[in-house]
Design a protein around this motif. Structure first.
Motif, PDB file in Angstrom:
ATOM      1  N   ARG A 183       0.855  -1.190   0.000  1.00 15.42           N
ATOM      2  CA  ARG A 183       0.000   0.000   0.000  1.00 15.42           C
ATOM      3  C   ARG A 183       0.886   1.234   0.000  1.00 15.42           C
ATOM      4  O   ARG A 183       1.660   1.446   0.931  1.00 15.42           O
ATOM      5  CB  ARG A 183      -0.931  -0.001   1.214  1.00 15.42           C
ATOM      6  N   LEU A 184       0.750   2.050  -1.046  1.00 15.06           N
ATOM      7  CA  LEU A 184       1.611   3.221  -1.229  1.00 15.06           C
ATOM      8  C   LEU A 184       0.778   4.494  -1.187  1.00 15.06           C
ATOM      9  O   LEU A 184      -0.341   4.534  -1.699  1.00 15.06           O
ATOM     10  CB  LEU A 184       2.334   3.142  -2.578  1.00 15.06           C
ATOM     11  N   GLU A 185       1.323   5.542  -0.570  1.00 12.72           N
ATOM     12  CA  GLU A 185       0.678   6.869  -0.560  1.00 12.72           C
ATOM     13  C   GLU A 185       1.079   7.604  -1.839  1.00 12.72           C
ATOM     14  O   GLU A 185       2.255   7.908  -2.044  1.00 12.72           O
ATOM     15  CB  GLU A 185       1.133   7.661   0.669  1.00 12.72           C
ATOM     16  N   GLU A 186       0.111   7.866  -2.721  1.00 15.36           N
ATOM     17  CA  GLU A 186       0.378   8.534  -3.983  1.00 15.36           C
ATOM     18  C   GLU A 186      -0.484   9.791  -4.107  1.00 15.36           C
ATOM     19  O   GLU A 186      -1.476   9.962  -3.392  1.00 15.36           O
ATOM     20  CB  GLU A 186       0.093   7.588  -5.158  1.00 15.36           C
TER      21      GLU A 186
ATOM     22  N   TYR B 122      -4.142   9.461  -2.447  1.00 12.68           N
ATOM     23  CA  TYR B 122      -4.885   8.205  -2.433  1.00 12.68           C
ATOM     24  C   TYR B 122      -3.926   7.047  -2.146  1.00 12.68           C
ATOM     25  O   TYR B 122      -2.696   7.193  -2.217  1.00 12.68           O
ATOM     26  CB  TYR B 122      -5.586   7.974  -3.774  1.00 12.68           C
ATOM     27  N   THR B 123      -4.483   5.911  -1.797  1.00 10.89           N
ATOM     28  CA  THR B 123      -3.695   4.708  -1.511  1.00 10.89           C
ATOM     29  C   THR B 123      -3.675   3.822  -2.748  1.00 10.89           C
ATOM     30  O   THR B 123      -4.730   3.408  -3.239  1.00 10.89           O
ATOM     31  CB  THR B 123      -4.292   3.938  -0.317  1.00 10.89           C
ATOM     32  N   LEU B 124      -2.478   3.549  -3.235  1.00  7.81           N
ATOM     33  CA  LEU B 124      -2.318   2.666  -4.392  1.00  7.81           C
ATOM     34  C   LEU B 124      -1.982   1.269  -3.875  1.00  7.81           C
ATOM     35  O   LEU B 124      -1.011   1.079  -3.141  1.00  7.81           O
ATOM     36  CB  LEU B 124      -1.188   3.167  -5.293  1.00  7.81           C
ATOM     37  N   GLU B 125      -2.793   0.284  -4.239  1.00  8.44           N
ATOM     38  CA  GLU B 125      -2.534  -1.103  -3.846  1.00  8.44           C
ATOM     39  C   GLU B 125      -1.776  -1.795  -4.981  1.00  8.44           C
ATOM     40  O   GLU B 125      -2.286  -1.909  -6.092  1.00  8.44           O
ATOM     41  CB  GLU B 125      -3.834  -1.828  -3.533  1.00  8.44           C
ATOM     42  N   LEU B 126      -0.572  -2.225  -4.649  1.00  7.30           N
ATOM     43  CA  LEU B 126       0.300  -2.841  -5.649  1.00  7.30           C
ATOM     44  C   LEU B 126       0.438  -4.330  -5.331  1.00  7.30           C
ATOM     45  O   LEU B 126       0.885  -4.707  -4.241  1.00  7.30           O
ATOM     46  CB  LEU B 126       1.671  -2.158  -5.606  1.00  7.30           C
ATOM     47  N   HIS B 127       0.036  -5.170  -6.279  1.00  8.26           N
ATOM     48  CA  HIS B 127       0.105  -6.627  -6.098  1.00  8.26           C
ATOM     49  C   HIS B 127       1.338  -7.157  -6.834  1.00  8.26           C
ATOM     50  O   HIS B 127       1.431  -7.063  -8.053  1.00  8.26           O
ATOM     51  CB  HIS B 127      -1.165  -7.291  -6.635  1.00  8.26           C
TER      52      HIS B 127
ATOM     53  N   SER C 210     -12.953   8.668  -0.155  1.00 10.44           N
ATOM     54  CA  SER C 210     -11.964   8.618   0.925  1.00 10.44           C
ATOM     55  C   SER C 210     -10.578   8.549   0.317  1.00 10.44           C
ATOM     56  O   SER C 210     -10.155   9.436  -0.388  1.00 10.44           O
ATOM     57  CB  SER C 210     -12.251   7.439   1.848  1.00 10.44           C
ATOM     58  N   LYS C 211      -9.860   7.445   0.530  1.00 10.58           N
ATOM     59  CA  LYS C 211      -8.489   7.345   0.027  1.00 10.58           C
ATOM     60  C   LYS C 211      -8.409   6.453  -1.205  1.00 10.58           C
ATOM     61  O   LYS C 211      -7.335   6.020  -1.598  1.00 10.58           O
ATOM     62  CB  LYS C 211      -7.575   6.787   1.122  1.00 10.58           C
ATOM     63  N   SER C 212      -9.546   6.188  -1.811  1.00  4.71           N
ATOM     64  CA  SER C 212      -9.564   5.279  -2.954  1.00  4.71           C
ATOM     65  C   SER C 212      -9.731   6.058  -4.249  1.00  4.71           C
ATOM     66  O   SER C 212     -10.251   7.159  -4.263  1.00  4.71           O
ATOM     67  CB  SER C 212     -10.712   4.280  -2.801  1.00  4.71           C
TER      68      SER C 212
END
Length: 926
Positions: A289-292, A305-310, A381-383
């Motif tokens: 989870r990265l703050e971008e 927003y929060t970037l979810e990196l898989h 929100s953060k999405s």
């Protein structure tokens, strides 16, 4: 959130009462179409088709996504409706004896006791009518296959996987860094075919799998040895101890090709490579989870927003164990790009949909996006994922938010159509056969004199002046000729019930009183920024058979265009100056200034400074805008009658003041016009210079300057023609127009009505709405009080000096009294001594006169509240005499910049001795 859910839960329970204890989604189907339509109307939703299926679907969506307030509105509707929608009775089917049927079918099959037991378990929960002999035969074949596999598992010490691979445990040797240990790992063979396991001989299968197991163990041991031998030393990421511990601790069973590293250690390694807020390990991937931040379209703001990196766990383990360099930047950039592109596409579609609903509002893209953002980020929100459900909520909220604006816009369009042709807003003038006459020429050409002679000879007439002082002079001229006349200005009215003529300031024009002749003086002021609308309104709406306008030549084309719009006859008479006006060849030194000279400055401060300088050699009169008309008139009288030899004035003398001036000298040739400091225009130089050499008093008039720099500008513009005044003209709504706007828009705020008129009105003629900054500021003040729109309008037109806190405070106290319907008494301020000793004291006294002017102005419109009109008028005379005495001083003293105490004459310092000691000497000692 918990509180909100609790409210929704209570509403959900209460509404069941009206659906026979069924939930809303079930019960709403039983409501008839007519009642559903009434429900939508009650909710303020009018664009739903009367289709029951669509209405039920929409209501379910609203119920699931709405806030508590919307659900409460729906509940309130059914409470008021007071109808219970009963649930239809459900018939129960008769039961069957499942166990008896199962036993009967088992008897028909050749099943062992173990097989029979499993069949009973398999069908113990199946409905009786669905149990058949065919299904049980199929189940028996599967049971027998499972039993066979179980026997093989016991014989081979392992188990079959879901794909029929054989999984077993084996011991493997690890030798590394001089250390050796054994580890039990779970491995498996390749899958075996179903037919082979079912049909081949039991012993054959055992032999086959045993041989496969041995080969698998050998291959795995070789793979481990190859892996260990390939490990670098020293390792790029792991210490020797960490490698050994990881190998020992790795789970015996894993689908990964590389040994798993302990979570804590793996997270540490990853965080060295990427700044992640969160790192989560799953079976086959790592979730980062990265703050971008992303820059928003049509906005200067960025959204966090929060970037979810898989990331595939296998790939990370491979790079770590093989000591290979791995970099997340490219992966992050690609994921960020893809994620944001999807968001922007969804956002664009969402904004486009919202824009379709807001077409009438003519929002800019920036404005449209800005409004949508209000709802987007409240729900996201953060999405950055705009789901269809969120998009529907946003569209619904957006439509609700613009509902009132859309209705207002429709009303505005109706209003615009109603008053677009501005001339029709003056019905009395339009009902008359009017003739327009334009007198144009320079100052001292007799154009105004000729117009006034026509006015005096008319049976009835109106004189419209730009200033109260000129209106008073016009009134006195009429009365001196034996004409019965009335004077109407903002703060003074002398009403003669038998009057045939009216002299008035132009803003006080009465558009309902028709006369024979109306003289509109200084018509070139139609181009003036703040007051030009008053001239345009007067020319269009003056109810007179003959309209005589006087002004400078540069207004000619503009008046021609206005006459063409009105469709009225226009006669133009051009006048020539009666005596010559000469430009002095050189700048005049102050010591060479002669009696009969007017020195022109462009600020009160400069006027008072020049007055003090010339007072050493002359008696001096002063005229500037901040002085009351009475004081200006007295100062002009002193100069006219020879009591003073020099006049120091601002451009206030440029308009209609007939004075025995021989020479006009500019102290400067630039002025601050309320927006910027600029050089004088040719028209301004002509108007001011024209006051020199009055016909009948001086053969010639002379124009010059006190400096070569100023003279250079005057010389350059003296012969240059004034800039032509061009259309469009500024126009302004009167009270009747304001009432019309208020009624159609259902708007009570005067500020908003004025802003609508200024910003939105488009006219068929050569006009645009005037921007009245002072009136808007006054409207802001009166809007905070509970007053009707007519009262607010009158108050906003008051002569309010917004730069003076003293005047603004007095105005607010007066408005407060009007709101409370209380009498307003005039309280005279205390004067210090017989005159003001400093420029600052003089300014305070000038504000006192303005306050009286404000009081008197209001007394004519609200005479039931302002009960001290006579007292205020008397005290204005006292203060004016105080100001006159102050102006007759040769010098003004300086005052202390800190405490305002008067300083000694010719003081070298700007503060008094006391403040110097208090603020400087004491600090130095400390």
């Amino acid at each position: 959130m918990a509180k909100k859910n609790k409210k929704n839960s209570k509403i959900n329970q209460r509404i069941r009462k009206y659906f026979d204890d069924d939930p809303f989604d079930v019960g709403i189907e039983r409501v008839d179409t007519k009642t559903l339509s009434e429900l939508f109307s009650a909710l303020g939703l009018y664009d739903i088709e009367p289709n029951k299926t669509l209405m039920v679907k929409t209501l379910r969506m609203i119920w699931s996504e709405a806030e508590s307030a919307m659900r409460r509105d729906i509940l309130e509707f059914f409470i008021n409706n007071a109808v219970v929608y009963k649930s239809p009775k459900v018939k129960t089917e008769p039961g069957f004896d499942r166990e008896e049927k199962i036993e009967a079918l088992i008897e028909e099959l050749d099943a062992t006791p173990m097989e029979a037991l499993r069949l009973r378990e398999a069908y113990s929960h199946v409905r009786s009518k669905k149990i058949t002999i065919t299904k049980m035969e199929s189940s028996l074949r599967h049971i027998r296959f499972e039993i066979r596999k179980e026997k093989l598992e016991r014989a081979l010490d392992g188990r079959f996987d879901i794909d029929d691979s054989f999984e077993f445990n084996a011991s493997f040797t690890y030798e590394l860094y001089g250390d050796s240990f054994h580890k039990i790992l779970t491995v498996k063979t390749k899958p075996y075919r179903y037919e082979y396991l079912q049909e081949a001989a039991f012993e054959e299968i055992v032999a086959k799998i045993t041989a496969d197991k041995l080969q698998i163990i050998q291959d795995k041991q070789e793979q481990i040895e190859n892996f260990l031998s390939a490990l670098k030393y020293p390792h790029a990421y792991l210490t020797t101890r960490q490698i050994l511990d990881a190998l020992r601790a790795s789970p015996p069973k894993s689908d990964l090709a590389y040994p798993l590293i302990p979570q804590k250690l793996l997270k540490e390694i990853i965080r060295q490579k990427i700044d992640a807020q969160g790192v989560e390990l799953h079976e086959e991937e790592i979730l980062l989870r990265l703050e971008e931040h992303v820059m928003l379209p049509y906005s200067e703001k960025s959204f966090a927003y929060t970037l979810e990196l898989h990331v595939a766990l296998e790939d990370v383990l491979q790079k770590i164990w093989n000591s290979k360099r791995f970099d997340f930047d490219g992966v992050v950039e690609e994921a960020k790009k893809e994620h944001e592109a999807a968001f922007f596409a969804s956002l664009e579609a969402l904004v486009s949909e919202c824009g379709e609903y807001a077409t009438l509002l003519h929002l800019t893209q920036e404005g449209l996006y800005g409004r949508v953002y209000e709802f987007v980020f409240d729900l996201l929100s953060k999405s950055l994922v705009l789901t269809p459900k969120i998009a529907r909520k946003i569209v619904r909220r957006f439509r609700y938010s613009i509902h009132d604006e859309l209705i207002k816009k429709q009303r505005q369009e109706l209003l615009a159509r109603t008053i677009r042709d501005f001339k029709n807003l003056f019905p009395v003038a339009r009902s008359m056969q009017r003739k327009l006459i334009l007198h144009i020429g320079p100052t001292n050409s007799g154009k105004t004199y000729t117009a006034m002679q026509t006015l005096k000879n008319a049976d009835t007439g109106y004189y419209l002046a730009p200033l109260r002082l000129l209106a008073l002079e016009g009134y006195e001229n009429l009365v001196n000729e034996g004409i019965e006349a009335s004077l109407i200005t903002g703060e003074e009215q002398i009403i003669d019930e038998e009057a045939t003529h009216i002299s008035s300031t132009i803003e006080m024009m009465n558009y309902d009183v028709d006369v024979d002749v109306c003289v509109i003086d200084e018509v070139q002021m139609i181009d003036e920024r703040e007051r030009g609308w008053a001239w345009a309104n007067a020319i269009i709406g003056a109810p007179a058979k003959e309209i005589i306008m006087t002004g400078s030549a540069n207004v000619k084309d503009a008046i021609i265009a206005l006459a063409e719009y009105l469709g009225e006859e226009l006669e133009i008479i051009e006048f020539e100056r009666k005596n010559p006006l000469e430009l002095l060849p050189h700048a005049k030194s102050p010591k060479d200034v002669e009696a009969g000279t007017a020195i022109i400055a462009f600020s009160r401060r400069d006027v008072l400074r020049l007055k003090q300088n010339f007072s050493k050699d002359f008696e001096v009169s002063v005229v500037y805008g901040n002085l009351s008309p009475e004081v200006r008139r007295e100062e002009a009288r002193r100069f006219r009658e020879g009591q003073t030899q020099i006049l120091v004035a601002t451009d206030a003398i440029a308009m209609g003041m007939n004075l025995p001036i021989k020479t006009v000298l500019f102290s400067k040739a630039e002025k601050f016009d309320g927006i910027s400091q600029r050089k004088l225009f040719p028209s301004e130089i002509h108007q001011i210079a024209g006051r020199a050499g009055r016909y009948g008093l001086h053969e010639n008039g002379y124009v010059g300057a006190l400096s070569e720099e100023a003279l250079k500008i005057v010389r350059k513009n003296f012969q240059k023609p004034a800039k032509e005044i061009a259309i469009p003209f500024k126009v302004m709504a009167n009270l009747e127009h304001i009432k019309l706007v208020s009624n159609i828009l259902e708007e009570k705020s005067l500020e908003k009505i004025l802003e609508f008129f200024i910003e939105n009105m488009v006219f068929d003629g050569p006009f645009y709405a005037a921007s009245l900054d002072d009136m808007l500021e006054a409207a802001k003040i009166v809007d905070s009080y509970d007053l009707d729109i007519a009262t607010k309008y009158h108050l906003s037109c008051a002569p309010l000096t917004l730069k003076s806190p003293y005047i603004v405070a007095a105005f607010e106290s007066y408005v407060n009294a009007i709101e409370k319907k209380e009498p307003v008494f005039y309280h005279a301020p205390q004067l210090s001594g017989s005159c003001a000793h400093t420029a600052e004291e003089l300014l305070q006294v000038e504000d006192m006169v303005k306050e009286i002017s404000l009081y008197l102005w209001l007394s004519y419109r609200f005479d039931e509240y302002f009960v001290d009109e006579q007292k205020a008028r008397q005290y204005r005379g006292v203060i004016n005499r105080y100001i006159e005495a102050s102006l007759q001083q040769a010098q003004f003293a300086q005052s202390c910049k800190i405490c305002s105490k008067v300083l000694p004459q010719n003081s070298r310092y700007k503060i008094c001795q006391s403040c110097f000691k208090k603020n400087y000497v004491h600090k130095r000692r400390r």
